[in-house]
Design a protein around this motif. Sequence first.
Motif, PDB file in Angstrom:
ATOM      1  N   PHE A  79       5.574  -1.022   6.527  1.00  0.00           N
ATOM      2  CA  PHE A  79       5.308   0.100   5.627  1.00  0.00           C
ATOM      3  C   PHE A  79       6.368   0.188   4.539  1.00  0.00           C
ATOM      4  O   PHE A  79       6.057   0.492   3.378  1.00  0.00           O
ATOM      5  CB  PHE A  79       5.254   1.419   6.405  1.00  0.00           C
ATOM      6  CG  PHE A  79       4.025   1.591   7.243  1.00  0.00           C
ATOM      7  CD1 PHE A  79       2.770   1.335   6.720  1.00  0.00           C
ATOM      8  CD2 PHE A  79       4.119   2.006   8.574  1.00  0.00           C
ATOM      9  CE1 PHE A  79       1.621   1.500   7.490  1.00  0.00           C
ATOM     10  CE2 PHE A  79       2.983   2.175   9.342  1.00  0.00           C
ATOM     11  CZ  PHE A  79       1.725   1.919   8.806  1.00  0.00           C
ATOM     12  N   LEU A  80       7.633  -0.057   4.885  1.00  0.00           N
ATOM     13  CA  LEU A  80       8.687  -0.023   3.872  1.00  0.00           C
ATOM     14  C   LEU A  80       8.483  -1.132   2.852  1.00  0.00           C
ATOM     15  O   LEU A  80       8.625  -0.907   1.639  1.00  0.00           O
ATOM     16  CB  LEU A  80      10.059  -0.172   4.526  1.00  0.00           C
ATOM     17  CG  LEU A  80      11.252  -0.237   3.563  1.00  0.00           C
ATOM     18  CD1 LEU A  80      11.343   1.048   2.734  1.00  0.00           C
ATOM     19  CD2 LEU A  80      12.552  -0.471   4.322  1.00  0.00           C
ATOM     20  N   HIS A  81       8.148  -2.319   3.315  1.00  0.00           N
ATOM     21  CA  HIS A  81       7.894  -3.443   2.402  1.00  0.00           C
ATOM     22  C   HIS A  81       6.750  -3.116   1.447  1.00  0.00           C
ATOM     23  O   HIS A  81       6.835  -3.367   0.241  1.00  0.00           O
ATOM     24  CB  HIS A  81       7.571  -4.695   3.212  1.00  0.00           C
ATOM     25  CG  HIS A  81       7.342  -5.914   2.376  1.00  0.00           C
ATOM     26  ND1 HIS A  81       6.123  -6.172   1.762  1.00  0.00           N
ATOM     27  CD2 HIS A  81       8.166  -6.936   2.027  1.00  0.00           C
ATOM     28  CE1 HIS A  81       6.214  -7.300   1.089  1.00  0.00           C
ATOM     29  NE2 HIS A  81       7.433  -7.784   1.229  1.00  0.00           N
ATOM     30  N   ASN A  82       5.672  -2.531   1.967  1.00  0.00           N
ATOM     31  CA  ASN A  82       4.529  -2.167   1.119  1.00  0.00           C
ATOM     32  C   ASN A  82       4.928  -1.140   0.064  1.00  0.00           C
ATOM     33  O   ASN A  82       4.502  -1.226  -1.093  1.00  0.00           O
ATOM     34  CB  ASN A  82       3.394  -1.607   1.978  1.00  0.00           C
ATOM     35  CG  ASN A  82       2.722  -2.663   2.837  1.00  0.00           C
ATOM     36  OD1 ASN A  82       2.931  -3.863   2.641  1.00  0.00           O
ATOM     37  ND2 ASN A  82       1.930  -2.237   3.803  1.00  0.00           N
ATOM     38  N   TYR A  83       5.743  -0.180   0.472  1.00  0.00           N
ATOM     39  CA  TYR A  83       6.155   0.859  -0.473  1.00  0.00           C
ATOM     40  C   TYR A  83       7.022   0.269  -1.573  1.00  0.00           C
ATOM     41  O   TYR A  83       6.803   0.527  -2.763  1.00  0.00           O
ATOM     42  CB  TYR A  83       6.909   1.967   0.262  1.00  0.00           C
ATOM     43  CG  TYR A  83       7.343   3.090  -0.648  1.00  0.00           C
ATOM     44  CD1 TYR A  83       6.463   4.105  -0.998  1.00  0.00           C
ATOM     45  CD2 TYR A  83       8.633   3.125  -1.175  1.00  0.00           C
ATOM     46  CE1 TYR A  83       6.845   5.133  -1.844  1.00  0.00           C
ATOM     47  CE2 TYR A  83       9.026   4.149  -2.018  1.00  0.00           C
ATOM     48  CZ  TYR A  83       8.135   5.149  -2.351  1.00  0.00           C
ATOM     49  OH  TYR A  83       8.514   6.153  -3.203  1.00  0.00           O
ATOM     50  N   ILE A  84       8.016  -0.529  -1.191  1.00  0.00           N
ATOM     51  CA  ILE A  84       8.925  -1.119  -2.169  1.00  0.00           C
ATOM     52  C   ILE A  84       8.156  -2.023  -3.133  1.00  0.00           C
ATOM     53  O   ILE A  84       8.406  -2.034  -4.346  1.00  0.00           O
ATOM     54  CB  ILE A  84      10.031  -1.917  -1.457  1.00  0.00           C
ATOM     55  CG1 ILE A  84      10.917  -0.978  -0.638  1.00  0.00           C
ATOM     56  CG2 ILE A  84      10.872  -2.686  -2.463  1.00  0.00           C
ATOM     57  CD1 ILE A  84      11.629   0.068  -1.439  1.00  0.00           C
TER      58      ILE A  84
END
Length: 326
Positions: A79-84
Amino acid sequence: MTEREGWTANWAVEREERMAHLARLPGKAHHERLEAINRVSRLLSTNGTELSRHIATFVGTGRHVQDLTDEFEHEAVRFLHNYIASVATLRDVQRSTHRMIWPERIPVDQRRDSSDRRTVWEVSTYEPKVTELFGDDDIKFLFDLRNFTVHYSAPVMSIGTTWRHRPPRPVEWINTVQLKRSELDKFSKWSGPAKRFLRTQEKDVEFLPLIEKYSQRARKFYEWFWFEVRQAVTVEVEEFLSKSNEFGLWLGEEMAKPDFDPAPGGMPIPGSFRRNRARAHLERCAYGTTGWGGITVDVDGVAVVGDSDWAPLPPVGKYRRPEDGE
């Protein structure tokens, strides 16, 4: 040529000419670009919501870190990778949009190097707003984190449960999800602002406050940017939408179909074809027609509309289908 072939040929010519006209309009590209910005903005918002919702199943709860499965960390990283990634996507879409609308490049003697594609509007208007809202060191770190995740490694999480007792207060249960500092320090390409931010962090890095801060700033920037772009292209977009809607309603009336009996092998319901066409006709009449002419600007800066380049659409039934009858 049969009766049906004649109807098809005449009707198809009208349709293709109208579609070609719409495709040539500058407002079409501007409308599609605005839609693209909206899609990416929704993507960023959704990714942020999913990340926060996932983290909230642990942080702020009474769960212990030992109760978590490996899947929790895997999903948090995803989820963090997708957001960034969506942060960078939104920035890139906005940049390509304003360079299309305001394409004049800065003079050669002001360019950083031969690859500098910046425009006059970008330097005078866009970059100062970016600095105002995204110039803080912690947000610069967040931008650099994109390079870390794309070009170096997926971030490693530090997940833990601790207790804190400050009498006479009760024991405080604290769950945390952070970025492991030892892994971040292995990356050698942090920018100056990102390095300054990292020096303010004693140990691992809490990223949720950064994301919340960036999300608030991004909403402000999006509203500002949308207004700037929409104001610049509103005439062209309104022309495209007006003609497209009028054409779509005409097609809806021309292509009206009867309702069919839902039973297997059901036949058309008597009277339904005329009823559906009448309903489509009412919608078309309610929308009306505006007509659009070539727009020029006179010496006083006043927009002048010339003769319409959008002739009234032919009456429905001009290209009568054989099954329509008389």
